[in-house]
Scaffold this motif. Structure first.
Motif, PDB file in Angstrom:
ATOM      1  N   ALA A 183       2.834   5.916  -2.893  1.00  0.00           N
ATOM      2  CA  ALA A 183       3.962   6.754  -3.318  1.00  0.00           C
ATOM      3  C   ALA A 183       3.886   7.035  -4.810  1.00  0.00           C
ATOM      4  N   ARG A 184       3.546   6.011  -5.591  1.00  0.00           N
ATOM      5  CA  ARG A 184       3.402   6.216  -7.035  1.00  0.00           C
ATOM      6  C   ARG A 184       2.213   7.117  -7.338  1.00  0.00           C
ATOM      7  N   HIS A 185       1.094   6.845  -6.701  1.00  0.00           N
ATOM      8  CA  HIS A 185      -0.144   7.564  -6.980  1.00  0.00           C
ATOM      9  C   HIS A 185      -0.029   9.046  -6.624  1.00  0.00           C
ATOM     10  N   SER A 186       0.502   9.344  -5.441  1.00  0.00           N
ATOM     11  CA  SER A 186       0.504  10.723  -4.959  1.00  0.00           C
ATOM     12  C   SER A 186       1.454  11.624  -5.735  1.00  0.00           C
ATOM     13  N   GLY A 187       2.376  11.027  -6.466  1.00  0.00           N
ATOM     14  CA  GLY A 187       3.294  11.855  -7.246  1.00  0.00           C
ATOM     15  C   GLY A 187       2.617  12.550  -8.406  1.00  0.00           C
ATOM     16  N   LEU A 242      -7.216   3.081  -4.600  1.00  0.00           N
ATOM     17  CA  LEU A 242      -6.245   3.849  -5.367  1.00  0.00           C
ATOM     18  C   LEU A 242      -6.370   3.463  -6.829  1.00  0.00           C
ATOM     19  N   PRO A 243      -6.584   4.421  -7.726  1.00  0.00           N
ATOM     20  CA  PRO A 243      -6.699   4.099  -9.150  1.00  0.00           C
ATOM     21  C   PRO A 243      -5.480   3.342  -9.664  1.00  0.00           C
ATOM     22  N   GLY A 244      -5.730   2.328 -10.478  1.00  0.00           N
ATOM     23  CA  GLY A 244      -4.643   1.547 -11.052  1.00  0.00           C
ATOM     24  C   GLY A 244      -3.980   0.608 -10.081  1.00  0.00           C
ATOM     25  N   SER A 245      -4.637   0.338  -8.954  1.00  0.00           N
ATOM     26  CA  SER A 245      -4.040  -0.518  -7.933  1.00  0.00           C
ATOM     27  C   SER A 245      -5.141  -1.331  -7.277  1.00  0.00           C
ATOM     28  N   LEU A 247       0.831  -1.201   0.000  1.00  0.00           N
ATOM     29  CA  LEU A 247       0.000   0.000   0.000  1.00  0.00           C
ATOM     30  C   LEU A 247       0.866   1.252   0.000  1.00  0.00           C
ATOM     31  N   GLY A 248       1.936   1.248   0.776  1.00  0.00           N
ATOM     32  CA  GLY A 248       2.838   2.390   0.794  1.00  0.00           C
ATOM     33  C   GLY A 248       3.479   2.637  -0.557  1.00  0.00           C
ATOM     34  N   GLU A 270      -4.988  -1.743  -4.119  1.00  0.00           N
ATOM     35  CA  GLU A 270      -4.916  -1.233  -2.761  1.00  0.00           C
ATOM     36  C   GLU A 270      -5.949  -0.125  -2.532  1.00  0.00           C
ATOM     37  N   ALA A 271      -6.263   0.127  -1.278  1.00  0.00           N
ATOM     38  CA  ALA A 271      -7.190   1.197  -0.905  1.00  0.00           C
ATOM     39  C   ALA A 271      -6.680   1.868   0.361  1.00  0.00           C
TER      40      ALA A 271
END
Length: 243
Positions: A24-28, A174-177, A19-20, A179-180
């Protein structure tokens, strides 16, 4: 996707492991992070040249990197070792990074040891929010500031439905994942009450819109996000006198 009735996350409420890495990828590059929240938080922080800033829930280090570029000295804390690895790659040795559970006191920091603090999209992930706010105020010098951002209560209401006053834990994929992220829905009344009860004064509250640059990437999304609130961002002050 889970809505009302979801259980709180595990120890530390941080984004651990996969998830981390996904966050990290998403928030960039996420428009919500890169074109709304980060610019709003940094604008409220203002001139940080020479200031010692505590980044509370520093995540992958995107805010810390921007604060460093603006001349601040930064200490970042997060409960996720995975996210701190990303933060270390981003800021190198320019910031002090600490693994720390935000549900516990900031025992590493002395009273009045920071000029300012940022707490970006972290508040609703913490159960002991009153203690965290009290600890942030303790480590801020008199007259110091805190910039805090949170999911806009009406955005959560529109997305999850049900009662606006529902304070349950919810899951947001999270889009493209696969994870949530999990956080607690908080009303504006709850947020304001907690900020004021901690002894802070409110200097400015904004409902940030996306940067115009998003229009060049996705005009339809830019138009929608200019019409629908996503986040709240607030600048709080630690009073100079006894509180």
């Amino acid at each position: 996707m889970s809505g009302a009735g979801a259980q709180p996350p595990g120890p530390g409420n941080a984004y651990h492991g996969a998830l981390g890495d996904a966050f990290a990828r998403h928030s960039g590059t996420s428009p919500y992070n890169a074109y709304i929240d980060r610019p709003a938080v940094l604008e409220l922080a203002g001139d940080v040249t020479g200031a010692h800033v505590l980044d509370v829930g520093c995540g992958a280090g995107y805010y810390a990197a921007e604060l460093l570029a603006r001349g601040a000295r930064v200490t970042g804390v997060d409960g996720s070792a995975a996210l701190l690895r990303h933060a270390a790659e981003r800021v190198g040795g320019r910031a002090e990074l600490r693994l720390h559970d935000l549900e516990t006191p900031l025992h590493f920091a002395a009273d009045a040891s920071f000029d300012g603090a940022v707490c970006a999209l972290v508040h609703a992930h913490v159960e002991a929010r009153d203690r965290l706010l009290a600890e942030i105020r303790r480590v801020l010098r008199p007259g110091g500031w805190l910039v805090l951002s949170a999911s806009h209560p009406t955005a959560d209401w529109r997305h999850f439905g049900g009662s606006y006053f529902d304070g349950s834990w919810v899951d947001l994929p999270l889009p493209g994942s696969s994870e949530a992220i999990r956080y607690r829905r908080l009303t504006l009344e709850t947020l304001m009450t907690e900020w004021l009860a901690a002894g802070f004064t409110v200097e400015r509250l904004t409902e940030p819109r996306p940067l115009p640059a998003l229009r060049e990437i996705d005009a339809a999304l830019h138009e929608r996000l200019c019409a629908e609130p996503s986040f709240l961002a607030v600048r709080l002050r630690n009073p100079a006198g006894p509180g």
